[in-house]
Design a protein around this motif. Sequence first.
Motif, PDB file in Angstrom:
ATOM      1  N   LEU A  15       1.535  -1.315  -0.051  1.00  0.00           N
ATOM      2  CA  LEU A  15      -0.361  -0.017  -0.343  1.00  0.00           C
ATOM      3  C   LEU A  15       0.651   1.368   0.424  1.00  0.00           C
ATOM      4  N   PHE A  16       1.697   1.394   0.670  1.00  0.00           N
ATOM      5  CA  PHE A  16       3.194   2.567   0.908  1.00  0.00           C
ATOM      6  C   PHE A  16       3.772   2.123  -0.782  1.00  0.00           C
ATOM      7  N   ARG A  17       4.212   1.605  -1.365  1.00  0.00           N
ATOM      8  CA  ARG A  17       4.631   1.536  -3.021  1.00  0.00           C
ATOM      9  C   ARG A  17       3.771   1.839  -3.758  1.00  0.00           C
ATOM     10  N   ALA A  18       2.279   2.042  -3.580  1.00  0.00           N
ATOM     11  CA  ALA A  18       1.256   2.134  -4.860  1.00  0.00           C
ATOM     12  C   ALA A  18       2.063   2.823  -5.450  1.00  0.00           C
ATOM     13  N   PRO A  19       2.222   4.323  -5.031  1.00  0.00           N
ATOM     14  CA  PRO A  19       1.825   5.871  -5.942  1.00  0.00           C
ATOM     15  C   PRO A  19       3.116   5.460  -6.586  1.00  0.00           C
ATOM     16  N   ILE A  20       4.292   4.989  -6.437  1.00  0.00           N
ATOM     17  CA  ILE A  20       5.895   4.088  -7.420  1.00  0.00           C
ATOM     18  C   ILE A  20       4.976   3.205  -8.112  1.00  0.00           C
TER      19      ILE A  20
END
Length: 164
Positions: A15-20
């Motif tokens: 979830l934290f890496r979704a913007p990547i």
Amino acid sequence: MTLSAPPATPLRRALFRAPIWLYRLGLGPLLGRRFVLITHRGRSSGQARQAVLEVVGRNSATGAVLVAAAYGPRAQWYRNILHEPRVLFQVGGRRLRGRAEPLPPGDSGDALAHYAQARPETARALTRALGREVDGTPESYRGLGTDPVEGVPVVRLAPERGEP
């Protein structure tokens, strides 16, 4: 009071890496100018690493943006840029080569205080999510930025000279 730990479970990390992934799919402009994708080198592996960070300030004249190391000096991207400050960064659809330069503690504190005045609800939510208590005053955010051990250092991402 210590900062909370970075996400530990695979789901939370995803979830934290979704913007990547949004940036990788060419959808970075959907995130606007409030977020930046930074590509940096791993200090041990030398491999390219990426993180998406919230922009806490900007200098429109130079194209530089300020980002905060929310997990403090132990954030992996922060430790990596101390070792190798050359980075690529993308704000919206604009990609730049540049340098990551940690601000002195006093300047970090001033940048966080200014950000909190400009976006008080977001600043409170972020500090709460990190397990930090602030009273909402500029002084409390300034203290968060100037604390060298438990604080939140701010980094300037400055385009190389000659970059548009």
